[in-house]
Design a protein around this motif. Sequence first.
Motif, PDB file in Angstrom:
ATOM      1  N   LYS A 159       0.645  -1.351  -0.030  1.00 13.86           N
ATOM      2  CA  LYS A 159      -0.063   0.165   0.198  1.00 13.86           C
ATOM      3  C   LYS A 159       0.931   1.114  -0.042  1.00 13.86           C
ATOM      4  O   LYS A 159       1.853   1.275   0.885  1.00 13.86           O
ATOM      5  CB  LYS A 159      -0.941   0.079   1.214  1.00 13.86           C
ATOM      6  CG  LYS A 159      -2.091  -0.973   1.091  1.00 13.86           C
ATOM      7  CD  LYS A 159      -3.039  -1.019   2.311  1.00 13.86           C
ATOM      8  CE  LYS A 159      -3.909  -1.996   2.027  1.00 13.86           C
ATOM      9  NZ  LYS A 159      -4.956  -1.741   3.384  1.00 13.86           N
ATOM     10  N   GLN A 160       0.634   2.056  -0.776  1.00 16.40           N
ATOM     11  CA  GLN A 160       1.356   3.495  -1.172  1.00 16.40           C
ATOM     12  C   GLN A 160       0.525   4.410  -1.768  1.00 16.40           C
ATOM     13  O   GLN A 160      -0.280   4.216  -2.814  1.00 16.40           O
ATOM     14  CB  GLN A 160       2.693   3.228  -1.637  1.00 16.40           C
ATOM     15  CG  GLN A 160       3.637   4.438  -1.828  1.00 16.40           C
ATOM     16  CD  GLN A 160       4.957   4.095  -2.486  1.00 16.40           C
ATOM     17  OE1 GLN A 160       5.583   2.953  -2.227  1.00 16.40           O
ATOM     18  NE2 GLN A 160       5.219   4.539  -3.541  1.00 16.40           N
ATOM     19  N   LYS A 266      10.480   3.587  -3.480  1.00 15.50           N
ATOM     20  CA  LYS A 266       9.235   4.360  -3.408  1.00 15.50           C
ATOM     21  C   LYS A 266       8.894   5.215  -4.819  1.00 15.50           C
ATOM     22  O   LYS A 266       7.876   5.355  -5.094  1.00 15.50           O
ATOM     23  CB  LYS A 266       9.274   5.160  -2.336  1.00 15.50           C
ATOM     24  CG  LYS A 266       8.349   6.045  -1.856  1.00 15.50           C
ATOM     25  CD  LYS A 266       8.272   7.010  -0.783  1.00 15.50           C
ATOM     26  CE  LYS A 266       7.334   7.778  -0.475  1.00 15.50           C
ATOM     27  NZ  LYS A 266       6.613   8.647  -1.503  1.00 15.50           N
ATOM     28  N   ASP A 270       5.566   5.264  -7.137  1.00 18.40           N
ATOM     29  CA  ASP A 270       5.092   6.700  -7.334  1.00 18.40           C
ATOM     30  C   ASP A 270       4.779   6.696  -8.920  1.00 18.40           C
ATOM     31  O   ASP A 270       3.760   7.186  -9.343  1.00 18.40           O
ATOM     32  CB  ASP A 270       5.665   7.734  -7.030  1.00 18.40           C
ATOM     33  CG  ASP A 270       5.727   7.904  -5.466  1.00 18.40           C
ATOM     34  OD1 ASP A 270       4.876   7.249  -4.844  1.00 18.40           O
ATOM     35  OD2 ASP A 270       6.649   8.507  -4.866  1.00 18.40           O
TER      36      ASP A 270
END
Length: 847
Positions: A159-160, A266, A270
Motif C-alpha cells: 500500500k502506497q 518508493k 509513485d
Amino acid sequence: MSDNCYLDYLKIVKLSELHNGHKAIITKVRGRGAFRKRIAEMGFVKGKEVTAVKYAPLKDPIEYNIMGYEVSLRKSEAYLIEVITSEEAKNLEINDFHGVITDNILKTSAKEKGKIINVALVGNPNCGKTTLFNYASKSKEHVGNYGGVTVDAKMAKLKQGGYTFNIIDLPGTYSLSTYSPEELFVRKYIFGEIPDIVVNVIDASNLERNFYLTTQLIDMDIKVIIALNMYDELIKAKRLLDYKSLGSMLGIPVIPTVSSKGKGIKKLFDKIIDVYEDKDPTVRHIHINYGQGVEGSIQKIQEKIKVNKHITDNMSSRFLSIKLLESDKNANFTLTRCDNYNDINETCKKEIKSIEEQFQEDAETVLVDARYGFIAGALKETFSGPVKRRRKATEKIDHYLTHKILGFPIFMLFMFIMFFTTFEVGTYPMNWIEKLVGLFGDLVSSLLPQGVFKDLLIDGIITGVGGVIIFLPNILILFLFISFMEDTGYMARAAFIMDKLMHKIGLHGKSFIPLIMGFGCNVPAIMATRTLENRNDRLLTMLINPFMSCSARLPVYILIIGAIFKKNQSLILFFIYIIGIVIAIIVAKIFKKVLFKSKEAPFVMELPPYRVPTIRSTIRHMWYKGAQYLKKMGGVILIASIIIWFLGYYPKNVEYSKNYDNIIKSTTETYDNEIKNYISNNDKIASLNIEKQGIIKNLEIEKQSEQQANSYIGRIGKFIEPVIKPLGFDWKIGISLLTGIAAKEVVVSTMAVLYNPEKESNEVSLKENIRNHTYTEGINKGNNVFTPLVSFGFLMFILIYFPCVAVIVAIKKESGSWKWAIFTIFYTTSLAWTVSFLVFQIGNLFN
C-alpha cells in the motif's frame, strides 16, 4: 562489396577452436530450433565480440564471455558458431539501427481507474527482480544467484499513496519466446491476466543483454516501466546513462533503483501510479523499426490478424505477426482459432520465404539481429561509453573454483565440509536441546497425576515431537551451506563443472542444480526442474531427485549413525549422500535408454558474477527453512505422534503369555524375604536390591514389549513383518518406515514412541534405546536388532524408498500426470527393498 561476398575472403573459424583468452567476432550461427533461439537470447548473434575464457575440468563445456556475461556452451554447440578476428570484422556492416516507428500517441487505458493496481515484475535471471519484490512487499521469497530461483509466480500486496498494489513476481526469463516453460508462463500470464503495469527489472551493469527482453515487451504494446536496478554498480564503474532520453526514445519511463538497499523503490511505485493514471507523457506507442523489408512483411500478416477481434482484444497483432515470422509454435496455435487461419498461415510462409531470400538468413535470425541493432543504436545515443567487462573479481575466483584440476576436488571438499559441519558441529546444540526436552518431560511427569492424559503427553507428544525437534540445529546448518551456494553464484559453477558427467548419463548440466537443491528439500527442487527446456530432461530429473537426501532424512541418518556407528560418523553420513548420487546416476542411465530416448537439449547456461550474500538474506533463508521444519512439529509430526501413541497404547486388555504382575509381586516378596536374612550386611542387601530391581525392570520391559506387540500398531507391524524380515528388519522398523511415507521426520518420532519402554524416566536417550533394543522372540531372541549391517540396510531403505507425500504431489503437478507420481512410488520402494535385501543377505555371507 556485399557482406556475404566479403565473408568469402575472410578466415572463418569455429568458436570451439578459439583458444583461452582469444577474442573473435561472430559472423554466423548455424543449427536450428531450440539451440538457435536460446543462443540468440544469450547474446550470440552476428557482430558480437566473444572471448573464450576457459574449459571445464573435463574439457567440456567451455566458458565464454559475451556482453559482459559468462556463458557456458558445449563444444558441439560452439562448433556451430562461426567467428572471425576483430581486425577482419572492421569492414563488416552488421546490426543496422533503424530507430523506432511512432505516431506520438500516448498509451492510455480505456478502462475505469480504481485504487487497486496489478503489477507484474519481469526480468532476466539475476537482475534483482525478486530482491525488489521482497523489499517492496516485505516478503521473504528466497533470492538465489542463479537462473530459476523463482519457478512460479509469487504474489504480495503493498500500500502506497492511497493505492493497493498486487505485485506478481514472475519467473526470470531472457525472452518471451516459447523455448522454455518460464518464457511461455510469463507470456501467457501477461496476455491472460493483463496486468495494469509491467515493471521490467534490468541489471544496469549489463544493459545490452537485458534490453533484449525489453524489445519484446515493446512489441507486446503494453504499459511498461523500466526499473534500472543495481544502478549503484553503473555509478561505481564511472559510466553514465542518460536514462531520461532513453526512456523518451523507448516510450517507457526509466527509474534507477538499488533494490538490495531499498533505493528508488518508493519512486518506482509513485511512477507506477502516474503511468496507471495516464499522467506520464513518456508512455507512448512505439514500435521497433525492423527495416523496410521486414516491416512490410509484418504489416501484411498484421492485416490478416486484425480482423479477429477476439484475438486482438487481448494480444497485440504486431507481436503475433513478429512471432509468426519467428516460427513461434504457440503464436501459431493461438491463431488456429481464427476463421482465416489458413490465409494467415499462407501469408506468413510467403513472407518468411521473402525475408530469407532477401537477407540470406532465416527470418528468426534477421529479427534477432535487428533487435540487437536497435539496442546498440539506442545505447550509442544515450550511454557514455562502451560496455566494459565488470567481472575481474569473478574471473579471479573462477580461476580456482572451475580450474581443470582443482575444480572437482574443491567441489567435493566443499560438500564434505558441509556434511561434516552438519553432523559434528550440530551435535553440540542437538545434545543441549535433547537434555532440555528430557528435563521438560520429567517436569511435566512430576506435575501430572497418573492416567491416560499423562501417558499421551509424556510418551506420545513430548517423546514423539521432542525426538524430532532436537535435530533443528543440524537442519539449520545444512540450509546455511545450501543458501551460501545459491546466493554466491557457486551453484551455477557446480553445474558447469558437472555438465560432462551429467551429459554422459543423459542429463543436462543444469539438472545438477535441482539435484543439489534436493539436499535441502525435494519439493522446491522438483519445481526447479522447470528451468530445463527439454520435457524428457525435466521428467528424468524429477524421477531421480528423491535420491538426493533431503533435510527430512537427515534426522534419521544422524539418529542411527550416532546410535550404532561409533567411528567415522561424518564419513558415513557423507558416504550415504554419495550413494544417493551414485544411485541417481545409475537409474538415470537406465531410464534414459528405456523411457526417455530423445535429442539432447543444448547446454547454454549463464555463469552469474559472484556476489557476497548479505548476512540478513542468508540468515533469513536459513531461518525460513527452519521455521518450515518447526511448523511440521505442530502439524504432521504432532498428529503422527498422537496416532502412533494411540495405536501402541490400545487395547489395554491384551492377553499376555505370562502373568507379569504376579511374577513381579512374587519376585519382590522372594527378594524382600532374603534381604531380611542379611539385616546386618549392608553390602549384601545393596547387591540383592540391585539384582531385584534389574529383574523387575526386565520383566516390566518384557511386559511393555508384549503389550506393544499385541497393540493395534503391533498387529499392523506383525502383518507387514514377513515382507521386511528378509531385510533383517523387525516389525517396529516396519512401522517406522510405514509412517515415514507422510514425512521422513515422522520416522524419528515413531521410533521415539516405539523404543521408549522406560515410562517413568527420560534419562535414557533414544540412541541408547535403539542401540540396546533386542528381539523378544524367535531364534534371534536376546540379540540386538540394530546391528551395523541391519542399520546400514535401514539407512539405505530410508535413502531410496517412497519420497514423502508432498514430493509425490509435486511430481504430479510438474509432470502434469499421476502416472509419473505413482510410478515414482512403486519404483523407489521396490528399489529400496532390493538394495536393503542385498546389503543384509550379502553382508551375512561375510559374518
